[in-house]
Structures are given as structure tokens and as C-alpha cells.
Write a protein that holds these residues in place. Sequence first.
Motif, PDB file in Angstrom:
ATOM      1  N   GLU A  33     -28.546  39.084  72.022  1.00 17.79           N
ATOM      2  CA  GLU A  33     -28.210  39.920  72.456  1.00 17.79           C
ATOM      3  C   GLU A  33     -27.196  40.665  72.300  1.00 17.79           C
ATOM      4  N   THR A  34     -27.107  42.169  71.185  1.00 14.24           N
ATOM      5  CA  THR A  34     -26.139  42.428  70.762  1.00 14.24           C
ATOM      6  C   THR A  34     -25.814  43.036  71.348  1.00 14.24           C
ATOM      7  N   VAL A  35     -23.803  42.457  71.488  1.00 12.94           N
ATOM      8  CA  VAL A  35     -23.052  43.639  71.617  1.00 12.94           C
ATOM      9  C   VAL A  35     -22.418  44.402  71.302  1.00 12.94           C
ATOM     10  N   ASN A  36     -22.252  45.552  72.198  1.00  9.21           N
ATOM     11  CA  ASN A  36     -21.075  46.786  71.450  1.00  9.21           C
ATOM     12  C   ASN A  36     -19.826  46.651  72.512  1.00  9.21           C
ATOM     13  N   ASN A  37     -18.419  47.793  71.260  1.00 11.54           N
ATOM     14  CA  ASN A  37     -17.769  48.003  72.523  1.00 11.54           C
ATOM     15  C   ASN A  37     -17.307  46.101  72.492  1.00 11.54           C
ATOM     16  N   TRP A  38     -17.035  45.737  71.463  1.00 18.26           N
ATOM     17  CA  TRP A  38     -16.500  44.585  72.429  1.00 18.26           C
ATOM     18  C   TRP A  38     -14.738  44.462  71.706  1.00 18.26           C
ATOM     19  N   GLY A  39     -13.937  45.656  71.043  1.00 21.02           N
ATOM     20  CA  GLY A  39     -13.019  45.349  70.678  1.00 21.02           C
ATOM     21  C   GLY A  39     -12.839  46.375  69.167  1.00 21.02           C
ATOM     22  N   ASN A  41     -12.521  47.175  65.880  1.00 25.47           N
ATOM     23  CA  ASN A  41     -13.530  46.368  64.470  1.00 25.47           C
ATOM     24  C   ASN A  41     -13.091  46.752  63.080  1.00 25.47           C
ATOM     25  N   PRO A  42     -12.368  46.107  62.736  1.00 25.51           N
ATOM     26  CA  PRO A  42     -11.461  47.582  61.246  1.00 25.51           C
ATOM     27  C   PRO A  42     -12.820  46.903  60.142  1.00 25.51           C
ATOM     28  N   THR A  43     -13.695  45.823  60.369  1.00 24.73           N
ATOM     29  CA  THR A  43     -13.998  45.704  58.928  1.00 24.73           C
ATOM     30  C   THR A  43     -16.128  46.081  59.697  1.00 24.73           C
ATOM     31  N   GLY A  44     -16.956  46.634  60.215  1.00 24.43           N
ATOM     32  CA  GLY A  44     -17.580  47.069  60.775  1.00 24.43           C
ATOM     33  C   GLY A  44     -18.167  45.351  60.830  1.00 24.43           C
ATOM     34  N   LEU A  45     -17.618  45.007  61.446  1.00 21.71           N
ATOM     35  CA  LEU A  45     -18.472  43.022  62.252  1.00 21.71           C
ATOM     36  C   LEU A  45     -20.039  43.328  63.095  1.00 21.71           C
ATOM     37  N   GLU A  46     -20.496  42.725  63.348  1.00 26.06           N
ATOM     38  CA  GLU A  46     -21.408  42.791  64.095  1.00 26.06           C
ATOM     39  C   GLU A  46     -20.914  41.952  65.109  1.00 26.06           C
ATOM     40  N   MET A  47     -21.908  41.785  66.704  1.00 26.37           N
ATOM     41  CA  MET A  47     -21.724  40.920  67.593  1.00 26.37           C
ATOM     42  C   MET A  47     -22.802  40.108  67.761  1.00 26.37           C
ATOM     43  N   SER A  71     -26.709  36.199  58.098  1.00 28.20           N
ATOM     44  CA  SER A  71     -26.657  36.845  59.391  1.00 28.20           C
ATOM     45  C   SER A  71     -26.660  36.102  60.558  1.00 28.20           C
ATOM     46  N   GLY A  72     -25.839  36.479  61.384  1.00 26.24           N
ATOM     47  CA  GLY A  72     -26.040  35.576  62.966  1.00 26.24           C
ATOM     48  C   GLY A  72     -27.197  35.248  63.107  1.00 26.24           C
ATOM     49  N   PRO A  95     -21.587  36.305  64.625  1.00 25.27           N
ATOM     50  CA  PRO A  95     -21.153  37.515  64.770  1.00 25.27           C
ATOM     51  C   PRO A  95     -21.579  37.804  63.149  1.00 25.27           C
ATOM     52  N   SER A  96     -22.132  38.682  62.413  1.00 23.60           N
ATOM     53  CA  SER A  96     -22.120  39.173  60.949  1.00 23.60           C
ATOM     54  C   SER A  96     -21.579  39.939  60.408  1.00 23.60           C
ATOM     55  N   SER A  97     -21.143  39.771  59.016  1.00 24.31           N
ATOM     56  CA  SER A  97     -20.506  40.215  58.469  1.00 24.31           C
ATOM     57  C   SER A  97     -21.422  41.064  57.487  1.00 24.31           C
ATOM     58  N   LEU A  98     -21.107  42.411  57.139  1.00 20.70           N
ATOM     59  CA  LEU A  98     -22.300  43.822  57.015  1.00 20.70           C
ATOM     60  C   LEU A  98     -21.268  43.773  55.610  1.00 20.70           C
TER      61      LEU A  98
END
Length: 307
Positions: A33-39, A41-47, A71-72, A95-98
Motif C-alpha cells: 500500500e502506498t502511503v502519502n503525507n507521512w511527514g 520528506n526533504p528528498t522525495g522518498l516514497e513510503m 525499490s521498496g 521505503p524507496s529512494s527515487l
Amino acid sequence: MFSRVFFGSLAVAATLLSQQCAAKFPFGGYQLETVNNWGDNPTGLEMQIYKPGNVAEKPAVIFALHFCFGSGSLYNDLNNYSEQADEHGFIVVFPSSLHENGCWDVSSNTSLTRFGGGDSTGLFNMVKFAISEYGADPAQIFVTGSSSGCMMTNVMIALYPDLFAAATCYSGVAAGCLAGSPSSSPIFSDPACANGNVNKTGEQWAQIVYNMDPGYKGHRPKFATLHGTADTVVSPSNLDQEIKQWSTVFGIKQTASNPNTPQQGYTQLVFGTGTQFVAYSAAGVGHTVPVNTTLDLEWFGITSNAA
Ligand SMILES: *[C@@H]1O[C@H](CO)[C@@H](O)[C@H](O)[C@H]1NC(C)=O
Ligand SMILES: *[C@@H]1O[C@H](CO)[C@@H](O)[C@H](O)[C@H]1NC(C)=O
Ligand SMILES: *[C@@H]1O[C@H](CO)[C@@H](O)[C@H](O)[C@H]1NC(C)=O
Ligand SMILES: *[C@@H]1O[C@H](CO)[C@@H](O)[C@H](O)[C@H]1NC(C)=O
């Protein structure tokens, strides 16, 4: 000189990619499940998360950090954490680093600084979000990863020792080994660390950890780290550097060396009582040390069943 390093690194990248493309996806059936607005996020990670249907009331959370060019979701497809989550009722965060070829930033001062605004800050915020959003047990937050994810695991437990109960990781380097490199991607980084040419004393390595959370005197996460002796991507001498770093930080010396533990060809190096720090040297194994989620869960102390 530059081009030799560059093309050498491209070859490494191509090898990693082909290994991953050739790999089957043994655990591909677990939808994240992709989670948005988790706090912040200065480097644009994905959760992304895997939350089992029978999640525990106050669940443990495992943060599982992918390798470069990964990727995650790929890390989830390749490893057994989600199936284990179904069995034990914990949550897995992938998490994913993009950026930086999908590597975690373990080189910039920003990311190597507590609340410095790099990848490590984003991951810190993800942990805080997981605790508040899922009612997770703050005393059961764990981090693990492979390759770049293992490098980041070393960095996270150095920067935020108060955040994690325990860590494991596969085929990484000591915290701060890539400090000052122009990048954390194997294509653009200074190859000295990966090649095993960053060689410091235990005191020097420990000082790097102390400087990452100045004045910290509290609990430190217990740590188990694995590395293959035939790793041609991240030199196995990096295991020795990690050992110097963490055994010095913990103030413990090697007390045992157990051959064929937990499997044929792996040597378990025990430090102190073996409850804070252990290392595994996998004879003849290359850069891809297979993730052993059973070993991870035993080290984390996750035995409880789902709610
Ligand atoms: C994955 O984890 C489950 C426990 O949830 C275990 O029963 C199963 O054997 C594991 N599979 C592999 C291939 O490790
Ligand atoms: C690293 O960043 C921190 C926080 O932004 C700053 O205080 C420090 O001087 C920087 N160190 C170097 C070596 O640039
Ligand atoms: C690191 O330095 C120590 C002490 O000088 C030396 O014994 C060891 O062989 C070196 N290791 C590597 C990997 O260069
Ligand atoms: C994983 O580790 C466990 C113990 O921690 C061990 O029993 C098991 O044999 C290991 N799995 C493999 C595939 O080696």
C-alpha cells in the motif's frame, strides 16, 4: 582515470541489474500500500507498507531498505518479510529512494547529519509516522537492508540510536565510510570505500558514530551484520571496518567464532555476550548475501503471533 572508474562502475551496475532481472520474484504476491503525507520528506522518498490483515494490536515495525537500482516493491518481491508479517502480525515499511540511481544517500553531510534534511531525515519521519499512525510499539522498531540499504542501516543506527531496538543488514559498509564522496551511487561515487580502501581504527570509526549523535549515552540498537567473502562490488574488508566501528562503540571484544552458523560456510563472529553485536562472514558468497528473515526475526526477538 575518471573514465576507468566510470566504466568499471557501469559494469558493476549492469551486473547488479542483470542479477536482479534474472532473479525470480519468490514473494511477489504481497501487495504493498502506498502511503502519502507521512511527514516532512526533504528528498522525495516514497513510503510503501505491508500491513497484514491480522496485524497485532501494538505491532512491531520492520523498515526494509533496498539496494541501488532497486525499490521498496522489488525488495518486497525478493524477500520473505511480508509472509512473515502475516504469520507474526508486524508491519513492514518498504521505503524507496527515487534519486542517485535508487541508492540511499550515505555520503552527503546533509544525510549524515541528525535532522540535516537528507534521506535519513525522511526515514526518521517515516518511523515517527508509523508509530503514531499504526499504533506501533516504539520499543519494537527495527531496520534492515541490503547493499546500499545496509549502508543506510549503519547510518540510521548511528544517527538515531534511540529510535531502533535492533538492526540487521547485508553487504554494507561502516557508518561514514562514504562521507565526502560526491555521490552514493556506484556509478558516480568515490570508489575508495566500496573497494575497501577506507581503513580506520576502531577509535576513529567509533568517533564518527559519536559525532553523528553528539553526547548520546543511551541505549543503542543491537546489530547483526553479514557480508560475503567473495563480494566484488563492496569489498569484504568493509565487514572488518564495520566490526571495528560497532565493537568499539559497544565496548566489546570478540569472544567466539562459530563455524557453519547459521548455515554451511557462514562463520558467526560473536562479540561480548553476543546479545549486542554479531557479524557473519559468508565464505564464497558474493555481493548478494541472501536475506534470511528467520535470522532477522530471531535477532529482533519477534516471536509473538498475530492478534
Ligand atoms: C517465509 O516465511 C514463512 C513464515 O511466515 C515460512 O513459513 C516460510 O517457510 C518462509 N519461506 C521461505 C522460502 O523462507
Ligand atoms: C554538516 O551539516 C551541519 C548541519 O547542517 C553543519 O552544522 C556542519 O557544519 C556541516 N559539516 C560540514 C563538514 O560541512
Ligand atoms: C588496515 O590497517 C591495519 C593497520 O594498519 C592493517 O593491519 C590492515 O591490514 C589494513 N586493512 C586493510 C583492508 O587495508
Ligand atoms: C537462517 O537462519 C536460521 C537461524 O537464524 C537458520 O536456522 C536457517 O538455517 C537459516 N536459513 C538458511 C537458508 O540458511
